[in-house]
Scaffold this motif. Sequence first.
Motif, mmCIF file in Angstrom:
data_model
loop_
_atom_site.group_PDB
_atom_site.id
_atom_site.type_symbol
_atom_site.label_atom_id
_atom_site.label_comp_id
_atom_site.label_asym_id
_atom_site.label_seq_id
_atom_site.Cartn_x
_atom_site.Cartn_y
_atom_site.Cartn_z
ATOM 1 N N ASP A 49 0.864 -1.174 0.000
ATOM 2 C CA ASP A 49 0.000 0.000 0.000
ATOM 3 C C ASP A 49 0.904 1.228 0.000
ATOM 4 O OD1 ASP A 49 -1.585 2.159 0.583
ATOM 5 O OD2 ASP A 49 -2.626 1.236 2.280
ATOM 6 N N PRO A 50 0.920 1.991 -1.086
ATOM 7 C CA PRO A 50 1.830 3.147 -1.138
ATOM 8 C C PRO A 50 1.542 4.172 -0.037
ATOM 9 C CG PRO A 50 0.523 2.984 -3.173
ATOM 10 C CD PRO A 50 0.120 1.842 -2.308
ATOM 11 N N ALA A 51 0.322 4.205 0.465
ATOM 12 C CA ALA A 51 -0.026 5.194 1.501
ATOM 13 C C ALA A 51 0.635 4.884 2.844
ATOM 14 C CB ALA A 51 -1.540 5.265 1.673
ATOM 15 N N THR A 52 0.769 3.607 3.166
ATOM 16 C CA THR A 52 1.376 3.241 4.450
ATOM 17 C C THR A 52 2.836 2.839 4.294
ATOM 18 O OG1 THR A 52 0.664 0.961 4.148
ATOM 19 C CG2 THR A 52 -0.782 2.377 5.458
ATOM 20 N N GLY A 53 3.243 2.436 3.095
ATOM 21 C CA GLY A 53 4.589 1.902 2.897
ATOM 22 C C GLY A 53 4.692 0.459 3.358
ATOM 23 N N GLY A 54 3.563 -0.126 3.756
ATOM 24 C CA GLY A 54 3.553 -1.512 4.224
ATOM 25 C C GLY A 54 2.695 -2.383 3.320
ATOM 26 N N PRO A 55 2.628 -3.683 3.618
ATOM 27 C CA PRO A 55 1.820 -4.585 2.798
ATOM 28 C C PRO A 55 0.321 -4.295 2.921
ATOM 29 C CG PRO A 55 3.307 -5.808 4.249
ATOM 30 C CD PRO A 55 3.322 -4.387 4.708
ATOM 31 N N GLN A 56 -0.444 -4.749 1.923
ATOM 32 C CA GLN A 56 -1.897 -4.758 2.061
ATOM 33 C C GLN A 56 -2.260 -6.021 2.835
ATOM 34 O OE1 GLN A 56 -4.128 -4.293 -1.535
ATOM 35 N NE2 GLN A 56 -2.788 -2.687 -2.316
ATOM 36 N N VAL A 57 -3.183 -5.899 3.770
ATOM 37 C CA VAL A 57 -3.572 -7.080 4.539
ATOM 38 C C VAL A 57 -5.090 -7.230 4.610
ATOM 39 C CG1 VAL A 57 -1.506 -7.227 5.993
ATOM 40 C CG2 VAL A 57 -3.415 -5.791 6.718
ATOM 41 N N SER A 58 -5.491 -8.471 4.836
ATOM 42 C CA SER A 58 -6.912 -8.780 4.986
ATOM 43 C C SER A 58 -7.310 -8.609 6.452
ATOM 44 C CB SER A 58 -7.146 -10.227 4.572
ATOM 45 O OG SER A 58 -6.543 -11.067 5.531
ATOM 46 N N SER A 59 -8.543 -8.960 6.758
ATOM 47 C CA SER A 59 -9.009 -8.834 8.142
ATOM 48 C C SER A 59 -8.259 -9.767 9.086
ATOM 49 C CB SER A 59 -10.506 -9.134 8.213
ATOM 50 O OG SER A 59 -10.725 -10.495 7.925
ATOM 51 N N THR A 60 -7.568 -10.790 8.546
ATOM 52 C CA THR A 60 -6.774 -11.667 9.406
ATOM 53 C C THR A 60 -5.307 -11.257 9.407
ATOM 54 O OG1 THR A 60 -6.423 -13.231 7.604
ATOM 55 C CG2 THR A 60 -8.310 -13.651 9.055
ATOM 56 N N MET A 61 -5.007 -10.082 8.914
ATOM 57 C CA MET A 61 -3.646 -9.535 8.826
ATOM 58 C C MET A 61 -2.760 -10.353 7.890
ATOM 59 S SD MET A 61 -4.446 -7.280 10.972
ATOM 60 C CE MET A 61 -2.948 -6.347 11.109
ATOM 61 N N GLU A 62 -3.415 -11.056 6.962
ATOM 62 C CA GLU A 62 -2.668 -11.861 6.003
ATOM 63 C C GLU A 62 -2.387 -11.005 4.767
ATOM 64 O OE1 GLU A 62 -4.683 -15.454 4.954
ATOM 65 O OE2 GLU A 62 -2.843 -16.471 4.296
ATOM 66 N N THR A 63 -1.173 -11.106 4.233
ATOM 67 C CA THR A 63 -0.800 -10.328 3.051
ATOM 68 C C THR A 63 -1.349 -11.015 1.802
ATOM 69 O OG1 THR A 63 1.250 -11.522 2.661
ATOM 70 C CG2 THR A 63 1.362 -9.685 4.213
ATOM 71 N N SER A 64 -0.978 -10.504 0.629
ATOM 72 C CA SER A 64 -1.469 -11.095 -0.610
ATOM 73 C C SER A 64 -0.848 -12.473 -0.865
ATOM 74 C CB SER A 64 -1.178 -10.162 -1.788
ATOM 75 O OG SER A 64 0.213 -9.970 -1.919
ATOM 76 N N LEU A 65 0.185 -12.825 -0.112
ATOM 77 C CA LEU A 65 0.773 -14.150 -0.255
ATOM 78 C C LEU A 65 0.254 -15.049 0.872
ATOM 79 C CD1 LEU A 65 2.914 -15.738 -1.943
ATOM 80 C CD2 LEU A 65 4.483 -15.269 -0.073
ATOM 81 N N PRO A 66 -0.487 -16.100 0.536
ATOM 82 C CA PRO A 66 -1.080 -16.938 1.585
ATOM 83 C C PRO A 66 -0.021 -17.446 2.579
ATOM 84 C CG PRO A 66 -1.932 -17.555 -0.567
ATOM 85 C CD PRO A 66 -0.838 -16.555 -0.813
ATOM 86 N N GLY A 67 -0.351 -17.351 3.850
ATOM 87 C CA GLY A 67 0.558 -17.837 4.882
ATOM 88 C C GLY A 67 1.518 -16.793 5.410
ATOM 89 N N VAL A 68 1.564 -15.631 4.763
ATOM 90 C CA VAL A 68 2.442 -14.554 5.242
ATOM 91 C C VAL A 68 1.594 -13.442 5.843
ATOM 92 C CG1 VAL A 68 4.174 -12.832 4.609
ATOM 93 C CG2 VAL A 68 4.207 -15.091 3.540
#
Lengths: 124, 420
Positions: free
Chosen positions: B276-295
């Motif tokens: 996410d360019p706004a935060t400088g961090g990964p995009q995460v789902s409601s379970t704090m999971e990134t776009s790569l499953p398991g991370v």
Amino acid sequence: MKKELICISCPMSCPLELTIVNGEILSITGNRCKNGEIYARQELTHPQRVVTTTVACRSGLWPRLPVKTIAAVPKDYVTNVVTELHEVEVEAPVLLGQIIIENVANTGIAVIATRSLPHETVKE
Amino acid sequence: MKNQMRKNYSVIVVGGGPAGLAAALGARQAGAERILIIDREVETGGILNQCIHSGFGLHYFKEELTGPEYAERFNQQVRSDKITILTDSYVLNITPDLKIEVISKKHGYLNLRAKAVVLAMGCRERTRGAIRTPGFRPSGVMTAGLAQKMVNMKGVLPGQRVAILGSGDIGMIMARRLILEGCQVVGVFELHPFSSGLTRNKVQCLDDFDIPLHLSTTVAFIHGRKRVERLTLAPVTTDYKPDLKQSWDIQCDTLLFSIGLIPENELSARLRIKMDPATGGPQVSSTMETSLPGVFACGNVLHVHDIVDFVSEESHRAGRYAAELALGMRRPGDNITLYPGENIASCTPHSLSSDREQTIYLRVKQPVKDATLKIGNRYEQKFRTLVPSEMVKLSLPPKVLNHFFGEQLRIEVSSEEGAQ
């Protein structure tokens, strides 16, 4: 007389407005909790601060040990407290909460370690 | 070989600061067996160990603690939970199939495997290079956090006469710290017309010690070939350009930068997870999971927080979800996406699930008074003031979220005045 203060009890930093007549506080507004009122009365009569600093630690994992006064000391004593602690050296290992000085700078207040510091050779 | 490292873990946490410690505890609480925390320092606790001042824990522990005290509570819990800690160790690479390459002082090169990985690498400070301060490159120029580590942990002073650029909390706290250690602090200089740290830190760190704060001012030139000798300071115009006609010089031997933090995402970038360019961090789902499953990602590597209490809360949650996945439990996908609207700089997470209470962290772009925060067209919350330097935490119950099922949800902030 009106006087403005910023409450430093928590990160909310409430702006306080005091109405003072003949040295008596008639009203305090702007605080979002009771700590604001306590702070304002204290700050107006005898301001005080908790002091956090470090002391030297021989053969510790780090050469400095962080410490704090267990209660706030009068604001005018802050420099004396720090100056006295500059001369202190403790020996590792140190435990969290260990008393470093019983009565710092004649304030009647103790200084304690704010972490455990193992000996430099001890690894987790 | 009694110190042989185990190779397979259910959850591996990268980083042993406040985020990593809380994530590991969350993972244990959710039932994960083999948990490993990897940290590059000699001990866990991260930056808390050098933050010897108090002000931590008011939310999480309902009492005011110093940084080391806050860290020690987590360290003790991690130890009693028998979570494995690997210090003096650096994660070189994470592969998409969750193999983790580590270089460790004790074990050399390691190739570990995890069922779930939690990214908790924290953030680093912006340096002089980030704002391209003109001048020579003498010694005596460093970030405020580095000076903090030198003073508070190693007992070394960065210099005698110190100037600080940036009125972030670390900068103001270091101003007080250096005065108490016998240095002179010639001033704190802030580009913006307002202090970027907490007001209480301006009061107890600067005002208490008569340290001047110059707003709308920047360092226009650093002088000195070997060591900092003096600075040229200049007021800035409304478009933040230094007005050199009104500049003045100040003698000092040290310049500290306290100009913001950047999530430390080199490992995430190499994994090619969505950012996410706004935060400088990964995009995460409601379970704090990134776009790569398991991370999973949490703490300052995800988005820079203001207070550690929120890091702990968020990371504990991330650890729980990581453990669930490692134990073979896969929750249904999210059914609401979230995106920033009017006057919202960023919001996390990026999608929500209506089946349970959701916590949202967000930041506004511009300071507003008497603000109304709107989520979609059904939920409103009033705030007396909202400022960019204070992150907002929201909790939404399922009964609110159910209205938004399947929607793309817009968050926005407006002020009363703006609406009329």
